[in-house]
Write a protein that holds these residues in place. Structure first.
Motif, PDB file in Angstrom:
ATOM      1  N   UNK A  61       0.797  -1.230   0.000  1.00  0.00           N
ATOM      2  CA  UNK A  61       0.000   0.000   0.000  1.00  0.00           C
ATOM      3  C   UNK A  61       0.824   1.273   0.000  1.00  0.00           C
ATOM      4  N   UNK A  62       2.122   1.205   0.299  1.00  0.00           N
ATOM      5  CA  UNK A  62       2.988   2.380   0.181  1.00  0.00           C
ATOM      6  C   UNK A  62       2.596   3.504   1.120  1.00  0.00           C
ATOM      7  N   UNK A  63       2.246   4.655   0.542  1.00  0.00           N
ATOM      8  CA  UNK A  63       1.824   5.805   1.351  1.00  0.00           C
ATOM      9  C   UNK A  63       0.334   5.789   1.636  1.00  0.00           C
ATOM     10  N   UNK A  64      -0.382   4.800   1.095  1.00  0.00           N
ATOM     11  CA  UNK A  64      -1.786   4.623   1.444  1.00  0.00           C
ATOM     12  C   UNK A  64      -2.785   5.373   0.587  1.00  0.00           C
ATOM     13  N   UNK A  65      -2.385   5.827  -0.605  1.00  0.00           N
ATOM     14  CA  UNK A  65      -3.301   6.644  -1.400  1.00  0.00           C
ATOM     15  C   UNK A  65      -4.562   5.869  -1.793  1.00  0.00           C
ATOM     16  N   UNK A  66      -4.411   4.597  -2.165  1.00  0.00           N
ATOM     17  CA  UNK A  66      -5.587   3.823  -2.569  1.00  0.00           C
ATOM     18  C   UNK A  66      -6.447   3.467  -1.361  1.00  0.00           C
ATOM     19  N   UNK A  67      -5.816   3.137  -0.248  1.00  0.00           N
ATOM     20  CA  UNK A  67      -6.578   2.823   0.964  1.00  0.00           C
ATOM     21  C   UNK A  67      -7.386   4.025   1.438  1.00  0.00           C
ATOM     22  N   UNK A  68      -6.792   5.202   1.381  1.00  0.00           N
ATOM     23  CA  UNK A  68      -7.515   6.408   1.796  1.00  0.00           C
ATOM     24  C   UNK A  68      -8.696   6.686   0.870  1.00  0.00           C
ATOM     25  N   UNK A  69      -8.497   6.457  -0.427  1.00  0.00           N
ATOM     26  CA  UNK A  69      -9.599   6.649  -1.370  1.00  0.00           C
ATOM     27  C   UNK A  69     -10.728   5.659  -1.099  1.00  0.00           C
ATOM     28  N   UNK A  70     -10.374   4.425  -0.740  1.00  0.00           N
ATOM     29  CA  UNK A  70     -11.380   3.418  -0.415  1.00  0.00           C
ATOM     30  C   UNK A  70     -12.107   3.761   0.881  1.00  0.00           C
ATOM     31  N   UNK A  71     -11.360   4.195   1.887  1.00  0.00           N
ATOM     32  CA  UNK A  71     -11.987   4.618   3.138  1.00  0.00           C
ATOM     33  C   UNK A  71     -12.984   5.740   2.899  1.00  0.00           C
ATOM     34  N   UNK A  72     -12.633   6.665   2.025  1.00  0.00           N
ATOM     35  CA  UNK A  72     -13.514   7.793   1.719  1.00  0.00           C
ATOM     36  C   UNK A  72     -14.834   7.301   1.131  1.00  0.00           C
ATOM     37  N   UNK A  73     -14.790   6.146   0.455  1.00  0.00           N
ATOM     38  CA  UNK A  73     -16.000   5.551  -0.114  1.00  0.00           C
ATOM     39  C   UNK A  73     -16.734   4.672   0.901  1.00  0.00           C
ATOM     40  N   UNK A  74     -16.198   4.567   2.109  1.00  0.00           N
ATOM     41  CA  UNK A  74     -16.841   3.751   3.132  1.00  0.00           C
ATOM     42  C   UNK A  74     -16.508   2.277   3.044  1.00  0.00           C
ATOM     43  N   UNK A  75     -15.423   1.941   2.330  1.00  0.00           N
ATOM     44  CA  UNK A  75     -15.016   0.545   2.148  1.00  0.00           C
ATOM     45  C   UNK A  75     -14.168   0.087   3.338  1.00  0.00           C
ATOM     46  N   UNK A  76     -14.371  -1.157   3.759  1.00  0.00           N
ATOM     47  CA  UNK A  76     -13.570  -1.786   4.816  1.00  0.00           C
ATOM     48  C   UNK A  76     -12.275  -2.284   4.178  1.00  0.00           C
ATOM     49  N   UNK A  77     -11.168  -1.545   4.379  1.00  0.00           N
ATOM     50  CA  UNK A  77      -9.903  -1.876   3.729  1.00  0.00           C
ATOM     51  C   UNK A  77      -8.809  -2.105   4.759  1.00  0.00           C
TER      52      UNK A  77
END
Length: 233
Positions: A61-77
């Motif tokens: 995940x590196x710096x977490x850019x994709x995880x943060x985008x998923x969290x913003x959508x309400x996804x459990x990541x």
């Protein structure tokens, strides 16, 4: 890469993140790119984020850019990375579930496994791909999916007339070796796999999976969705 991520997060700047290879010319990754927002992502990555559903594992995940985008959508990541500095940075940036872990020794069950920035490259070599499919078979929920991107780098072996001269030593042309350097920190060499979509589909089918190319990039890159051929009820 973890050193570069941590420096940029703390100070807003970092030294040159160099990518070294005995097979290619040296390259450089802008560290700010590892902190991109959803709006700054290429269409291929945006499509992957929007296709992610259920419980998601963000690999490398590196710096977490994709995880943060998923969290913003309400996804459990859940985000995993082998770098302790990257993991610490993701926690400070607000990624809720972060673990320092090697993907190939990770356990759990997920509806989506996300492997972006050529994340499937961690397989390293083509002959390691069957072991990768066995591992994701253990990680995926019955109707789960892997979303991964890669590139067909056969163009690197073309001459000016477009004729290809692929390696004739029996190796697969997408097997590379890299090393990363930032400031006075140099990482250990590692193997990395770029795989063309036809070969990915063939090996996937041989191991009980189906591959669908859902997005084509602008430079021989693509996004693939990998699912089981015969999912359990």
């Amino acid at each position: 890469m973890g050193h570069a991520i941590a420096c940029y997060h703390r100070t807003g700047k970092a030294g040159r993140l160099q990518v070294l290879s005995p097979q290619l010319d040296d390259d450089e990754i802008p560290v700010s790119w590892l902190f991109r927002t959803f709006e700054q992502m290429p269409a291929l990555e945006q499509r992957a984020v929007l296709m992610s559903s259920g419980r998601v594992l963000d690999v490398g995940a590196g710096a977490g850019c994709h995880s943060l985008a998923l969290q913003h959508r309400g996804i459990d990541v859940t985000a995993i990375d082998i770098s302790p500095l990257a993991v610490a940075t993701m926690r400070e940036r607000g990624v809720k579930q972060v673990l320092q872990h090697d993907f190939f020794h990770f356990h759990g069950q997920f509806d989506t496994i996300l492997m972006l920035m050529n994340g499937i490259g961690i397989v390293g070599m083509l002959d390691k791909l069957p072991a990768f499919f066995r591992h994701i078979d253990r990680l995926l929920a019955p109707h789960g999916q892997v979303l991964c991107d890669s590139s067909d780098i056969a163009y690197l072996y073309e001459d000016e007339d477009g004729k290809r001269f692929l390696p004739d030593d029996g190796s697969y042309y997408g097997e590379m070796q890299f090393q990363m350097r930032c400031d006075d920190v140099t990482g250990a060499p590692f193997k990395w796999l770029y795989i063309d979509p036809h070969t990915l589909g063939r090996v996937a089918q041989e191991n009980g999976f189906s591959t669908t190319i859902v997005e084509q990039g602008d430079h021989f890159d693509y996004l693939a969705s990998i699912t089981r051929l015969n999912p359990a009820p």
